[in-house]
Design a protein around this motif. Sequence first.
Motif, short mmCIF file in Angstrom:
data_model
loop_
_atom_site.label_atom_id
_atom_site.label_comp_id
_atom_site.label_asym_id
_atom_site.label_seq_id
_atom_site.Cartn_x
_atom_site.Cartn_y
_atom_site.Cartn_z
N ILE A 142 39.03 45.20 27.94
CA ILE A 142 38.30 45.48 29.17
C ILE A 142 39.10 46.53 29.92
O ILE A 142 40.28 46.34 30.22
CB ILE A 142 38.12 44.21 30.03
N HIS A 143 38.48 47.66 30.22
CA HIS A 143 39.19 48.82 30.74
C HIS A 143 39.60 48.66 32.20
O HIS A 143 40.71 48.98 32.59
CB HIS A 143 38.31 50.07 30.58
N PHE A 144 38.71 48.19 33.04
CA PHE A 144 38.93 47.91 34.46
C PHE A 144 39.11 49.14 35.34
O PHE A 144 39.38 48.99 36.53
CB PHE A 144 40.13 46.98 34.68
N ASP A 145 38.96 50.34 34.81
CA ASP A 145 39.08 51.51 35.69
C ASP A 145 38.18 52.65 35.22
O ASP A 145 38.61 53.81 35.15
CB ASP A 145 40.54 51.98 35.75
N ILE A 146 36.93 52.30 34.90
CA ILE A 146 35.96 53.32 34.49
C ILE A 146 35.51 54.08 35.74
O ILE A 146 34.98 53.50 36.68
CB ILE A 146 34.74 52.67 33.79
N LYS A 147 35.75 55.37 35.73
CA LYS A 147 35.35 56.26 36.83
C LYS A 147 35.38 57.69 36.30
O LYS A 147 35.98 57.95 35.23
CB LYS A 147 36.29 56.10 38.02
N PRO A 148 34.73 58.63 36.97
CA PRO A 148 34.67 60.01 36.46
C PRO A 148 36.03 60.63 36.16
O PRO A 148 36.17 61.38 35.20
CB PRO A 148 33.95 60.76 37.59
N HIS A 149 37.05 60.30 36.95
CA HIS A 149 38.38 60.87 36.76
C HIS A 149 38.98 60.47 35.41
O HIS A 149 39.78 61.22 34.84
CB HIS A 149 39.29 60.40 37.89
N LEU A 155 37.36 36.19 31.40
CA LEU A 155 38.78 36.50 31.45
C LEU A 155 39.38 35.92 32.72
O LEU A 155 38.84 36.07 33.80
CB LEU A 155 38.98 38.02 31.43
N SER A 156 40.51 35.24 32.56
CA SER A 156 41.20 34.67 33.72
C SER A 156 42.15 35.72 34.28
O SER A 156 42.97 36.27 33.56
CB SER A 156 41.99 33.42 33.30
N MET A 157 42.01 36.00 35.58
CA MET A 157 42.84 37.03 36.20
C MET A 157 43.40 36.55 37.53
O MET A 157 42.74 35.83 38.27
CB MET A 157 42.02 38.31 36.44
N ALA A 158 44.62 36.97 37.82
CA ALA A 158 45.26 36.57 39.06
C ALA A 158 45.16 37.65 40.13
O ALA A 158 45.34 37.40 41.30
CB ALA A 158 46.74 36.24 38.81
N ASP A 159 44.87 38.89 39.72
CA ASP A 159 44.83 39.98 40.70
C ASP A 159 43.64 40.89 40.45
O ASP A 159 43.16 41.02 39.33
CB ASP A 159 46.12 40.80 40.64
N ALA A 160 43.15 41.50 41.54
CA ALA A 160 42.06 42.47 41.43
C ALA A 160 42.64 43.79 40.93
O ALA A 160 43.78 44.13 41.24
CB ALA A 160 41.39 42.67 42.78
N ARG A 161 41.88 44.52 40.15
CA ARG A 161 42.37 45.79 39.65
C ARG A 161 41.19 46.76 39.52
O ARG A 161 40.07 46.35 39.24
CB ARG A 161 43.08 45.62 38.31
N GLY A 162 41.48 48.04 39.69
CA GLY A 162 40.44 49.05 39.60
C GLY A 162 40.53 50.02 40.76
O GLY A 162 41.52 50.08 41.48
N PRO A 193 32.19 43.29 41.96
CA PRO A 193 32.46 42.30 43.01
C PRO A 193 33.17 41.05 42.54
O PRO A 193 33.99 40.50 43.26
CB PRO A 193 31.06 41.98 43.56
N GLU A 194 32.92 40.61 41.30
CA GLU A 194 33.56 39.39 40.81
C GLU A 194 35.06 39.57 40.56
O GLU A 194 35.80 38.59 40.45
CB GLU A 194 32.88 38.89 39.53
N VAL A 195 35.52 40.82 40.46
CA VAL A 195 36.94 41.06 40.22
C VAL A 195 37.77 40.69 41.45
O VAL A 195 38.89 40.20 41.33
CB VAL A 195 37.18 42.54 39.83
N PHE A 196 37.22 40.93 42.65
CA PHE A 196 37.98 40.59 43.86
C PHE A 196 37.46 39.33 44.56
O PHE A 196 38.10 38.83 45.47
CB PHE A 196 38.02 41.76 44.85
N TYR A 197 36.29 38.79 44.12
CA TYR A 197 35.80 37.53 44.69
C TYR A 197 35.05 36.76 43.62
O TYR A 197 33.98 37.18 43.19
CB TYR A 197 34.90 37.79 45.90
N ARG A 198 35.64 35.64 43.19
CA ARG A 198 35.09 34.89 42.06
C ARG A 198 33.73 34.25 42.35
O ARG A 198 33.07 33.76 41.46
CB ARG A 198 36.09 33.82 41.61
N GLY A 199 33.35 34.22 43.63
CA GLY A 199 32.06 33.64 43.97
C GLY A 199 30.89 34.39 43.36
O GLY A 199 29.78 33.85 43.25
#
Length: 387
Positions: A214-221, A249-256, A263-269
Motif C-alpha cells: 500500500i503506497h499511502f502517498d499517491i499524488k501528482p508529484h 491493515l493495522s496502523m498506529a499513525d496517519a501517513r500521506g 479519511p479512514e487513515v486519520f479517523y478509524r470511524g
Amino acid sequence: MDNRIGSTCHKCTCNLALKVFTLCFEIIGSLSAAAGVFFTCLVWIIYRRKQKLNLFILQKHAQSKSNTEEILRRYQSLTPKRYSYSDLKKATRCFKEKLGEGGYGKVFKGTLPDGRMVAVKLLKGSKGNGEEFLNEVTSIGRTSHVNIASLLGFCLQGSKRALVYEYMANGSLEKYIYSESLKSALGWEQLRKIAIGIARGLEYLHQGCSTRIIHFDIKPHNILLDEDFCPKIADFGLAKLCNLKDSALSMADARGTIGFIAPEVFYRGFGVVSTKSDVYSYGMMILQMVRGRTNAKENTDNSSEAYFTNWIYDCLVKDLQSHEVTCDLEETAKKMAVVGLWCIQMAPINRPSMSTVTEMLEKNIDELEIPPKPFLSCPSPQSHFSS
C-alpha cells in the motif's frame, strides 16, 4: 602602673585581632578548599556522565547500524545495487544538475559508468532508524512493472543516504497539471492513458506482488513520466507491506499528504485502512487532473477541494442526466471525473478496486453509473464494489 595596664590591654587587643584574622583566614581557606573539591567532583561527575552518554549514543548508533545492515542482508535478493557516496558524486559530477527538491531532500541528474542516465535522490538527514529509507529500498525491490519506477541502486554510508532511480525525461505529472505553459502538451486522451497506467501500477502493487504494497502517498508529484509520457509510480517512503490474505491493515499513525489522505487513515470511524486508501488518493489525483486542465477554478467562488468536488459533481449530474451541456468538459474529462468521484467515496467499501477503475476508464461515458455525492460523514453500510 596605669601605663603597664594600658600596654597590656593593647597587646591583648592585638592578639585577639590576630587570632580572629587567623581564624577567618583558616575558615576562608577551608571553604575555598571545600569549594575546590566540590567543583572538581562536579566536573568529574559531568565528565563521567558525558562519557556514559557518548558511549550510549555510540552503542545506539552501532545497534541501529547493525539493525539496518541486518535488514538489508535479509532482503539482499530483493535490494538493488549498493553504491558508495563517492560513486554518486562521480555520477552526478558532484551533484551539479538539480532536477527537483522536496521535504525529503534533493534530486540530481547523473550518469552511471555503463552510460545509463539516472535520478539520484539525496535524502535530507536521517530519521530515527531510517524506516522510510528502508521501506523504499525493500518495498520497491520487490516490484517489476512498467508503471513502477525502477530503483537501480542505493547508498547507505554513515549519515549519507541516497536512492538511484531510472531517469524520467518528462519529470513529474504535477508540473503538467498546474503549469500553464506545459498543460497544452497533454491532451485529454493522453491524460486518460496516464490515469490508466497509474491504475495498472496500483493494481500490481495491490494484487500482483508476492507481498501486497500500500503506497499511502499517491499524488501528482509522485508520478513520473518517461520520454513517451508513460507514467511510473515513485517514492515508496511511506509504503506499508502486508500479506495478500489481509484485507485490512493495522496502523498506529496517519501517513500521506494533506488533500490526498483517505479519511479512514486519520479517523478509524470511516472504516479500516486497506488498499482502498490508495484508491481514495488516486481519485483525488484524477480530480486534480480534471481541475488543472479546465477552467473549474474560475467557475467556483471557493477554490477548496470540498467546494470543487461539489461543483464537479453537480455539474456532471445535471449534464449526464438531462443531456444538457452545463459545464465545458469533454467526454473524456467527464469520464475521468466520474471515476474520480467513485474513488473518493467516504466509505472504503463503496470505492472500486484499481482493476475496476481501469475497466471504467476504458468504457464510454454513458456506460458509467453516476456515483453518490461524496460528503464528509460516517460511512453507510451500503456496498457498491467488492473489496
